[in-house]
Design a protein around this motif. Sequence first.
Motif, short mmCIF file in Angstrom:
data_model
loop_
_atom_site.label_atom_id
_atom_site.label_comp_id
_atom_site.label_asym_id
_atom_site.label_seq_id
_atom_site.Cartn_x
_atom_site.Cartn_y
_atom_site.Cartn_z
N GLN A 70 0.81 -1.22 0.00
CA GLN A 70 0.00 0.00 0.00
C GLN A 70 0.85 1.27 0.00
O GLN A 70 0.36 2.35 0.31
N ARG A 73 -0.41 4.17 -2.32
CA ARG A 73 -1.65 4.73 -1.78
C ARG A 73 -1.38 5.61 -0.56
O ARG A 73 -1.92 6.71 -0.43
N ARG A 156 -8.73 2.40 -7.80
CA ARG A 156 -7.97 1.57 -6.86
C ARG A 156 -7.60 2.35 -5.60
O ARG A 156 -7.58 1.79 -4.51
N ASP A 157 -7.32 3.64 -5.74
CA ASP A 157 -6.94 4.47 -4.60
C ASP A 157 -8.06 5.41 -4.16
O ASP A 157 -7.81 6.40 -3.47
N LEU A 192 -12.78 2.18 -1.09
CA LEU A 192 -11.68 1.27 -1.37
C LEU A 192 -12.12 -0.18 -1.19
O LEU A 192 -12.88 -0.49 -0.26
N GLU A 194 -10.85 -3.01 0.13
CA GLU A 194 -9.81 -3.58 0.99
C GLU A 194 -10.45 -4.16 2.24
O GLU A 194 -11.59 -3.84 2.59
N ARG A 198 -6.57 -3.90 6.72
CA ARG A 198 -5.65 -3.12 5.89
C ARG A 198 -6.04 -1.64 5.89
O ARG A 198 -5.18 -0.76 5.84
N VAL A 202 -3.79 1.77 7.19
CA VAL A 202 -3.67 3.06 6.50
C VAL A 202 -4.15 4.19 7.40
O VAL A 202 -3.52 5.25 7.48
#
Length: 273
Positions: A70, A73, A156-157, A192, A194, A198, A202
Amino acid sequence: MTPWEAVAVFAAGVAAGGVNTVVGSGTLITFPVLLATGLPPVTATVSNALGLVPGAISGAFGYRKELRGQRRRILRLSVGALLGGFTGAVLLLALPATAFEKIVPVVVGLALVLVAFQPLITKRLRRRARDRSSSAGAPGPDARFPAPLQDGPVHRDGGPLLFVGLTLASVYGGYFAAAQGIIYMSLMGVLLDETMQRLTAVKNVLVAVVNTVAATFFLFVADFDWTAVSLIAVGSAIGGQLGAAVGRRFSPLVLRVLIVTVGTVALVQLLLR
């Protein structure tokens, strides 16, 4: 500060470090304790922000395994966190306390709704993405329609929406920080694709960035209590490691329920304060 007050501040720091790592809203533990020791609100806020920096770094380190893959990101979102955190710190000293306090409960309440309904919202976003790809005549996952578009949120981000949303949340975090982590989790959970663990990793990094930049600014322009800072710093660093050890074992459902529960308590406390 009396010896018993010092013990209370240290214990609040441990609890806040653990809660911040897993969920967020640790400020709602330390801030009232600092006020009870006789510190003025602004001094308590800046002392708390400075003291929680080691806890934020400790929590981020505890989740280092979930940070793998990551890097890009995190670097991108950290830019918004840095700018937002600095702006919030400036606003704390420039605006009257009532100006932002009226917005805080609304922001926290909206974040709780997003966290609670995040699975449903994400499911609908995925369905809309698949519908768009089908209507465009896409034969399947190819270069024109990459996997994130079909199996998860559009970017994706998180795209510009997530970057702007987290930057605004970081402004709030630099100003007061209560429920900052919950707001981060709500935005990332919707935008996101995820796992909750995870996303928590972040979140811990972004909180560390905001706390660090705000605390650095306060060091040069604000008054703070070194005793309170030291006690919270040591306590939060310990709590950050404890929170990471416990929080990494939670299932997505348990983590979501915990976020909503703690956030609801935070919202009630903000409304009654």
